[in-house]
Design an enzyme around this catalytic site. Structure first.
Site, PDB file in Angstrom:
ATOM      1  N   GLU A 284      -5.340 -65.402  11.597  1.00 44.31           N
ATOM      2  CA  GLU A 284      -4.642 -65.327  12.877  1.00 44.31           C
ATOM      3  C   GLU A 284      -5.642 -65.460  14.025  1.00 44.31           C
ATOM      4  O   GLU A 284      -6.757 -64.937  13.954  1.00 44.31           O
ATOM      5  CB  GLU A 284      -3.909 -63.989  12.967  1.00 44.31           C
ATOM      6  CG  GLU A 284      -3.109 -63.781  14.240  1.00 44.31           C
ATOM      7  CD  GLU A 284      -2.445 -62.413  14.307  1.00 44.31           C
ATOM      8  OE1 GLU A 284      -1.416 -62.288  14.995  1.00 44.31           O
ATOM      9  OE2 GLU A 284      -2.959 -61.455  13.678  1.00 44.31           O
TER      10      GLU A 284
ATOM     11  N   LYS B 279       5.369 -66.399  15.208  1.00 43.70           N
ATOM     12  CA  LYS B 279       5.421 -65.005  14.748  1.00 43.70           C
ATOM     13  C   LYS B 279       6.662 -64.289  15.266  1.00 43.70           C
ATOM     14  O   LYS B 279       6.960 -64.304  16.463  1.00 43.70           O
ATOM     15  CB  LYS B 279       4.150 -64.276  15.217  1.00 43.70           C
ATOM     16  CG  LYS B 279       3.988 -62.859  14.701  1.00 43.70           C
ATOM     17  CD  LYS B 279       2.671 -62.295  15.212  1.00 43.70           C
ATOM     18  CE  LYS B 279       2.393 -60.900  14.710  1.00 43.70           C
ATOM     19  NZ  LYS B 279       1.140 -60.349  15.300  1.00 43.70           N
TER      20      LYS B 279
ATOM     21  N   CYS C 148       0.470 -61.553  10.221  1.00 42.26           N
ATOM     22  CA  CYS C 148      -0.032 -60.213  10.517  1.00 42.26           C
ATOM     23  C   CYS C 148       1.047 -59.115  10.493  1.00 42.26           C
ATOM     24  O   CYS C 148       1.477 -58.689   9.427  1.00 42.26           O
ATOM     25  CB  CYS C 148      -0.770 -60.225  11.857  1.00 42.26           C
ATOM     26  SG  CYS C 148      -1.931 -58.834  12.057  1.00 42.26           S
TER      27      CYS C 148
END
Length: 267
Positions: free
Chosen positions: A41, A112, A153
């Site tokens: 990321e 995301k 994440c």
């Protein structure tokens, strides 16, 4: 199918980060000949401040990171799951993964979904939503005959996303991350192995490591490949580097046959 994970210690110099990413990709391809290479990321820029974050973001397909990764994928004839970068789309900014196929063309884009707004046990405050908008689409792509699912994440804490990826046929799930040291030391491995066990997939958890933001923030690293039974089969040492592993996709079918949880859901 063979995979190489690239563990980085990205800082606030985008040019230096891209140079490091390219070097590590070149080394991994030369030494391991993978089918899929994965970056962490925010590989192109990891720093603080809204203005800095936005200034180092990209529009697609003309961003520096986008063009570099497209070129490397085509040069090496490999699929590159390019971690994530800040993507500008109009007046909004997203934490976005771009995947490039062996021809260098865009294969998938994932924004995301779950944003990291947390006060950590160590006292650091993170407010991703102050700068980043939330994505909405669940995304998979193909590497040969293998379907790969996308997450980033903080998504790892939300198992419903991974069940959806499993239901859509993913046999491999990729999670680029910049997991914090304080949460990572207790939760990173546990959560990643749990997602692998639940989905009965190979789970590729690829992290940033060491300090950034002039030493104010630290990342846990410990990038790893986890098999569908939940075993860690490859892992990076502390520091910048790579790890690689061959994925036996027939093992996915075996685990799913032995414990057919996908057909036992009630809720």
């Amino acid at each position: 199918m063979k995979v190489s994970l690239i563990q980085m210690n990205s800082q606030d110099s985008k040019a230096a980060n891209l140079e490091t990413a390219a070097r590590l990709i070149n080394e991994a391809v030369e030494n391991e000949s993978p089918d899929l290479v994965v970056l962490p990321e925010y590989y192109a820029f990891l720093g603080e401040g809204r203005e800095n974050i936005y200034a180092n973001g990209e529009t697609f397909p003309d961003g520096d990171g986008y063009r570099l990764m497209a070129g490397l994928a085509a040069q090496h004839k490999v699929t590159i799951h390019a971690g994530s970068v800040v993507e500008q789309d109009g007046n909004k900014y997203y934490n976005t993964t771009i995947v490039f196929g062996p021809d260098g063309k865009e294969l998938a884009k994932y924004r995301k979904i779950h944003l990291f707004d947390v006060d950590t046990p160590g006292g650091m405050v993170y407010r991703e939503s102050d700068t980043i908008s939330r994505g909405e689409e669940i995304v998979t792509y193909q590497v040969g005959n293998t379907k790969v699912g996308c997450a980033i994440c903080y998504d790892v804490r939300f198992p419903e996303l991974f069940r959806k990826l499993r239901d859509e046929g993913a046999e491999v799930i990729v999670l680029p991350a910049a997991f914090t040291l304080m949460t990572g030391k207790d939760h990173w491995e546990v959560l990643a192995r749990a997602r692998a066990i639940e989905t009965q997939t190979y789970f590729l958890a690829v992290g940033q490591t060491l300090s950034n933001s002039e030493g104010r923030k630290w990342c846990w690293g410990h990038s790893m490949v986890i098999d569908p039974w939940g075993h860690i089969v490859a892992q990076c040492s502390d520091g910048v580097g790579t790890t690689s592993s061959k994925l036996d996709l027939s093992y996915v079918a075996k685990v799913r046959g032995d414990v057919p949880v996908a057909s036992h859901h009630v809720i």
